[in-house]
Design an enzyme around this catalytic site. Structure first.
Site, PDB file in Angstrom:
ATOM      1  CD  GLU A 106      -3.257  -0.935   1.879  1.00 44.90           C
ATOM      2  OE1 GLU A 106      -3.465   0.154   2.411  1.00 44.90           O
ATOM      3  OE2 GLU A 106      -4.045  -1.890   1.942  1.00 44.90           O
TER       4      GLU A 106
HETATM    5  C1  LIG Z   1       2.654  -9.451   0.530  1.00 44.75           C
HETATM    6  C2  LIG Z   1       2.312  -8.460  -0.531  1.00 44.75           C
HETATM    7  C3  LIG Z   1       0.995  -8.242  -0.844  1.00 44.75           C
HETATM    8  C4  LIG Z   1       0.665  -7.360  -1.870  1.00 44.75           C
HETATM    9  N1  LIG Z   1      -0.646  -7.261  -2.266  1.00 44.75           N
HETATM   10  C5  LIG Z   1      -0.928  -6.549  -3.385  1.00 44.75           C
HETATM   11  C6  LIG Z   1      -2.244  -6.549  -3.933  1.00 44.75           C
HETATM   12  O1  LIG Z   1      -3.163  -7.158  -3.394  1.00 44.75           O
HETATM   13  N2  LIG Z   1      -2.462  -5.865  -5.087  1.00 44.75           N
HETATM   14  C7  LIG Z   1      -1.478  -5.175  -5.714  1.00 44.75           C
HETATM   15  O2  LIG Z   1      -1.727  -4.594  -6.742  1.00 44.75           O
HETATM   16  N3  LIG Z   1      -0.215  -5.146  -5.210  1.00 44.75           N
HETATM   17  C8  LIG Z   1       0.086  -5.812  -4.080  1.00 44.75           C
HETATM   18  N4  LIG Z   1       1.364  -5.808  -3.572  1.00 44.75           N
HETATM   19  C9  LIG Z   1       2.374  -5.017  -4.246  1.00 44.75           C
HETATM   20  C10 LIG Z   1       2.902  -3.859  -3.419  1.00 44.75           C
HETATM   21  O3  LIG Z   1       1.981  -2.824  -3.428  1.00 44.75           O
HETATM   22  C11 LIG Z   1       4.255  -3.493  -4.065  1.00 44.75           C
HETATM   23  O4  LIG Z   1       5.157  -4.457  -3.582  1.00 44.75           O
HETATM   24  C12 LIG Z   1       4.698  -2.127  -3.733  1.00 44.75           C
HETATM   25  O5  LIG Z   1       3.951  -1.237  -4.487  1.00 44.75           O
HETATM   26  C13 LIG Z   1       6.177  -1.909  -4.029  1.00 44.75           C
HETATM   27  O6  LIG Z   1       6.578  -2.397  -5.268  1.00 44.75           O
HETATM   28  P1  LIG Z   1       7.901  -3.301  -5.371  1.00 44.75           P
HETATM   29  O7  LIG Z   1       7.846  -4.320  -4.327  1.00 44.75           O
HETATM   30  O8  LIG Z   1       8.028  -3.726  -6.760  1.00 44.75           O
HETATM   31  O9  LIG Z   1       9.097  -2.305  -4.979  1.00 44.75           O
HETATM   32  P2  LIG Z   1       9.834  -1.301  -5.976  1.00 44.75           P
HETATM   33  O10 LIG Z   1       8.842  -0.451  -6.671  1.00 44.75           O
HETATM   34  O11 LIG Z   1      10.818  -2.044  -6.765  1.00 44.75           O
HETATM   35  O12 LIG Z   1      10.579  -0.351  -4.927  1.00 44.75           O
HETATM   36  C14 LIG Z   1      11.799  -0.730  -4.305  1.00 44.75           C
HETATM   37  C15 LIG Z   1      12.185   0.344  -3.296  1.00 44.75           C
HETATM   38  O13 LIG Z   1      12.396   1.575  -3.963  1.00 44.75           O
HETATM   39  C16 LIG Z   1      11.605   2.596  -3.383  1.00 44.75           C
HETATM   40  N5  LIG Z   1      11.185   3.498  -4.454  1.00 44.75           N
HETATM   41  C17 LIG Z   1      10.608   3.192  -5.634  1.00 44.75           C
HETATM   42  N6  LIG Z   1      10.407   4.287  -6.362  1.00 44.75           N
HETATM   43  C18 LIG Z   1      10.849   5.336  -5.617  1.00 44.75           C
HETATM   44  C19 LIG Z   1      10.894   6.744  -5.798  1.00 44.75           C
HETATM   45  N7  LIG Z   1      10.442   7.343  -6.891  1.00 44.75           N
HETATM   46  N8  LIG Z   1      11.418   7.488  -4.815  1.00 44.75           N
HETATM   47  C20 LIG Z   1      11.879   6.929  -3.687  1.00 44.75           C
HETATM   48  N9  LIG Z   1      11.846   5.599  -3.455  1.00 44.75           N
HETATM   49  C21 LIG Z   1      11.338   4.817  -4.402  1.00 44.75           C
HETATM   50  C22 LIG Z   1      10.436   1.882  -2.738  1.00 44.75           C
HETATM   51  O14 LIG Z   1       9.945   2.627  -1.643  1.00 44.75           O
HETATM   52  C23 LIG Z   1      11.089   0.597  -2.268  1.00 44.75           C
HETATM   53  O15 LIG Z   1      11.685   0.792  -1.023  1.00 44.75           O
HETATM   54  C24 LIG Z   1       1.696  -6.657  -2.536  1.00 44.75           C
HETATM   55  C25 LIG Z   1       3.019  -6.858  -2.185  1.00 44.75           C
HETATM   56  C26 LIG Z   1       3.339  -7.745  -1.200  1.00 44.75           C
HETATM   57  C27 LIG Z   1       4.779  -7.969  -0.872  1.00 44.75           C
END
Ligand SMILES: Cc1cc2nc3c(=O)[nH]c(=O)nc-3n(C[C@H](O)[C@H](O)[C@H](O)COP(=O)(O)OP(=O)(O)OC[C@H]3O[C@@H](n4cnc5c(N)ncnc54)[C@H](O)[C@@H]3O)c2cc1C
Length: 835
Positions: free
Chosen positions: A497
């Site tokens: 989220e």
């Molecule tokens: C257990 C679990 C349940 C989930 N459930 C759902 C769901 O039901 N539906 C759904 O759609 N998604 C879901 N998600 C997805 C979740 O919302 C994403 O994991 C989240 O949006 C982050 O994406 P990512 O993990 O690819 O991290 P990335 O986007 O790869 O980010 C990696 C790091 O970089 C940071 N970062 C990225 N961009 C920037 C920026 N511009 N400036 C500063 N920092 C940045 C992030 O904060 C993070 O620390 C779920 C994820 C998990 C792990």
């Protein structure tokens, strides 16, 4: 004298924010009186008239002032951050509430205190006391996560049959139509029992088909799906995240191509959808898959030009070509989570949430709904963890003795217990204030973002501290462990989220500075509109209003810092007044720093994430301190909560000071740093963190039974069974507390008796030692038979509560046989790129 009077008058006028025109008239009167009284020279009179004339041009709208603001408009266009479509939609979504007051630099505390308090209806309370407690009693998290890898069937049935999936669905569709407060309280209580169960319940009630349909669905969609979602006949999920687009959700490659296709034996216009999503909660078992995609219309089949933004659709899982079922194992929590994909799956236009006219509006739909769900689910889960740690770790610290004393008496341990209690109070207060805001119909975009990131960050701190206090007993996994499961789940809440780093360093201040600023949105709107007389007039008004506002904040920041906030008024009978005053002072400094950041860093602010992060921390401090004061006031300012509210506000004030200091030391425009320092900290950094005396007092609130401990841990599910992981510790704590005087009496008697030499080394908690000690006590008439029995029972319970699990080799062999090592699913979905 006249000049000094004018300066003083200006400072007072800026400080109390009188209208600029009134200020100028006042200055003119002082000038006229001064010139008459002290016989000004002609040159002085002419100079004063020129200054007055210039000021008058700036204060009253006129063609000359329009010309000035018109030129500034051009400059502003270059200074404004360049916004993507999704960002500008996000800026317009949601509402501004208490966050706007904090950005204003002059928060009106009376407004905050008179707002509706966090409250449940009788029906909602009955649900919490009935079905929620019953559900909790059915949950054995160790068994769920280590043996079944799923919630037991009866639990699934109970959740469905008792409307847990329909808490947000309107009553007229068969849902519970619960308030945000009830929703939050439900998730919080379940989370204290099982994170897996809490996530399972919270996801369908958070961002998902139900919430989206309720707000944006067509009537036919509502009539069909909402009753089915409320009754649990449909299990929903919502899939936004894809492999290549996590935080940058606007970059999803998943597409729907407008085309003709066969549906129910008829040719209709629909979408050929290709997607590849991952991490989707409930996807493996969902019957209705909500999807975020981008729609293209290469053949121009639709009568209108479509916006190529995000579109939300929902696809029944049994539609041909839908893939689901594979599961991720997020930190070994076993809520259903996994990938879903499909290639060229044809769906009719009816599957677009809100129908064809909502194509391209998905981002704003998600932002609005996200702000509601995000303000409830994870903040509640995080508070649940805080309460759980306060309850169990406080009890454990009280019963665990080392070096002949309860570890709760060691200052080092108290230092770790102090934030467990203090942060829990803060988290709970902020959760309550925001839920009450939602129940007033507000969609709090900025509060929901800052609440999510701060509560989950604090949860991590609290759980880590709890792990340190409980030490080996917390590290050894098994059914007796009451902390390890929540510890393991921490990174999930941090990530989902809106990942915390992104939320803190990009969203909260970046969006808040624009969204909550009293004038900036109007300036941006004017700057991005086609030039016209009306636009120039609008900009002129906003710009000069902004200027007066900024000057007022500069004045207030300096004056309030010099006077330690004593010049501001604190609301009457509302508890600790100095806290309100200090917060008003820091709000003015924060508002001034916001204006200076916008003016001097402008469009670069998005890239200056460390500045943005520090400013977000200041806002967080202001918000959480306000929430703590509001809650204290709502609860009638009871004395027993005073240490907690003092600790929370002092900690927030200290954090705000350090965050502002960090922003000033590293301000990207170096020449202004000394000036900022003078305006914000003219007397240096003088706000202290809570001192050791207060810290000890707060720590002891959770290691001793009492009103404060009960209030702080209200809402945790408590199972008093002595064979339950939590019940065992609480039972021992209760018995130990009741037998405290007896054990003291015995220890004293042992210490004072010469005959006791042979038993002085014995430990009351150890089974065989205890028998000898109690025998001695009986023989020497130190304790009565009844007292001996009471002490024996208490010490046996304490001994049992200190034990950890150990498994025979056969248990490991069994686990290896049924483990997942051979069942790992290699998911190979198609690459989504159809355009
Ligand atoms: C257990 C679990 C349940 C989930 N459930 C759902 C769901 O039901 N539906 C759904 O759609 N998604 C879901 N998600 C997805 C979740 O919302 C994403 O994991 C989240 O949006 C982050 O994406 P990512 O993990 O690819 O991290 P990335 O986007 O790869 O980010 C990696 C790091 O970089 C940071 N970062 C990225 N961009 C920037 C920026 N511009 N400036 C500063 N920092 C940045 C992030 O904060 C993070 O620390 C779920 C994820 C998990 C792990």
């Amino acid at each position: 004298m006249t000049f000094l009077t004018m300066i003083l008058f200006s400072i007072v006028a800026l400080y109390i924010r009188t209208k600029p025109s009134v200020t100028l008239i006042g200055l003119a009167v002082i000038g006229v009186l001064g010139s008459w009284w002290s016989d000004w020279s002609v040159l002085t009179i002419i100079s004063a008239l020129i200054v007055f004339g210039i000021a008058a041009v700036l204060v009253w709208p006129n063609p000359l002032r329009r010309n000035i603001s018109g030129s500034i408009l051009g400059w502003v266009r270059n200074q404004l951050p360049t916004l993507s479509d999704t960002e500008s939609q996000a800026l317009k979504s949601g509402d501004v509430d208490w966050d706007g007051e904090l950005f204003s630099g002059k928060p009106n505390w009376n407004n905050l205190l008179k707002e509706k308090r966090f409250q449940l209806t009788a029906e909602e309370q009955a649900f919490i006391d009935g079905p929620v407690n019953q559900l909790c009693s059915m949950l054995d998290d160790w068994k769920i996560t280590k043996e079944d890898y799923d919630l037991p069937k009866p639990v699934w049935e109970f959740i469905r049959n008792n409307g847990f999936f329909g808490m947000v669905v309107d009553k007229k569709y068969g849902g519970k139509g619960f308030s945000a407060a009830a929703h939050s309280e439900t998730v919080m209580k379940i989370s204290t029992r099982s994170v897996t169960a809490a996530v399972t319940v919270m996801v369908p009630n958070s961002l998902g088909p139900a919430e989206l349909l309720q707000h944006y669905g067509t009537q036919a969609q509502k009539d069909h799906y909402l009753p089915r979602l409320a009754s649990g006949a449909e299990i929903p999920c919502f899939a936004l995240t894809s492999a290549m687009a996590g935080s940058d959700a606007g970059a999803i490659p998943d597409e729907g191509v407008v085309c003709k296709g066969q549906w129910n034996n008829q040719e209709v216009i629909g979408l050929r959808v290709t997607w590849n999503k991952r991490y989707i909660t409930l996807a493996p078992i969902a019957t209705l898959i909500g999807l975020a995609i981008k729609v293209v219309d290469p053949d121009g089949l639709l009568s209108v030009d479509i916006n190529r933004g995000i579109t939300c659709v929902m696809i029944p899982a049994d539609t041909e070509g839908v893939h689901q079922g594979a599961r991720h194992l997020p930190m070994n929590q076993v809520f259903m989570n996994g990938p879903t994909w499909g290639n060229d799956v044809f769906i009719p236009m009816d599957y677009i949430i809100g129908g064809e006219q909502m194509i391209g509006n998905g981002w704003i739909m998600l932002m609005e709904c996200l702000s509601v769900g995000r303000a409830i689910s994870l903040p509640a889960l995080a508070t649940g963890a805080g309460k759980h740690c306060s309850l169990t770790t406080g009890a454990y610290a009280a019963i665990r003795t080392q070096f002949g004393r309860s570890i709760a008496d060691f200052e080092g341990v108290q230092e770790a217990l102090e934030p467990i209690a203090g942060y829990t109070y803060m988290m709970d207060s902020a959760r309550r204030m925001t839920a009450a805001m939602l129940d007033r119909g507000i969609k709090p975009t900025i509060p929901s973002a800052l609440l999510k990131f701060r509560n989950t960050d604090l949860m991590r701190e609290v759980v880590n501290d709890a792990m340190d206090v409980v030490a080996g007993r917390a590290v050894i996994s098994g059914p007796r462990n009451f902390l390890a499961r929540v510890y393991q789940s921490l990174p999930i809440s941090i990530t989902v989220e809106g990942a915390n780093i992104l939320t803190r360093s990009l969203m909260v201040f970046g969006q808040g500075a624009v969204r909550c600023h009293p004038f900036l949105i109007q300036e941006i709107e004017a700057a991005s509109a086609e030039p016209s007389d009306e636009v120039y007039a609008k900009f002129d008004k906003a710009f000069f209003g902004h200027l007066a506002h900024a000057l007022s904040n500069v004045t207030r920041s300096f004056v309030l810092a010099l006077s330690f906030g004593l010049l501001t008024r604190a609301p009457g009978d509302s508890g600790p007044k100095q806290h309100y005053r200090q917060l008003s002072r820091y709000s003015a400094s924060f508002a001034m720093m916001t204006d200076i950041s916008l003016a001097l860093v402008g469009g670069e602010l998005k890239a200056k994430q460390r500045l943005s992060g520090s400013m977000a921390d200041s806002l967080v401090g202001l918000y959480f301190a306000s929430a703590s004061l509001k809650r204290f006031n709502d609860e009638g300012c009871p004395d027993y909560l005073l240490p907690l509210v003092d600790w929370s506000v002092q900690k927030c004030l200290y954090d705000i000071q350090m965050a502002l200091d960090d922003s000033i030391r590293n301000f990207p425009v170096a020449w202004i740093r000394p000036l900022l320092r003078v305006l914000v900290f003219p007397l240096g950094l003088r706000t202290s963190a809570p001192n050791h005396v207060l810290g000890t007092e707060v720590a002891q609130l959770i290691t001793r039974a009492g009103h404060a401990r009960d209030t702080l841990t209200q809402g945790v599910y408590i199972n008093n069974r002595p064979d339950d992981a939590v019940g065992r510790v609480l039972n021992a704590f209760k018995l130990n507390t009741a037998a405290y005087e007896l054990s003291k009496k015995l220890h004293l008697a042992v210490r004072n008796s010469d005959e006791a030499d042979g038993i002085k080394h014995l430990e009351l908690q150890l089974e065989d030692h205890r028998a000898l000690l109690l025998d001695w006590a009986k023989k020497n008439g130190v304790l009565s038979t009844q007292e001996i029995q009471q002490l024996d029972t208490a010490m046996a319970a304490v001994y049992d509560a200190l034990q950890v699990d150990a498994f025979e080799p056969e248990a490991f062999e069994a686990t290896q046989r049924s483990g997942l090592s051979e069942a790992v699913v290699e998911q190979q979905p198609p690459v989504a790129n159809v355009s």
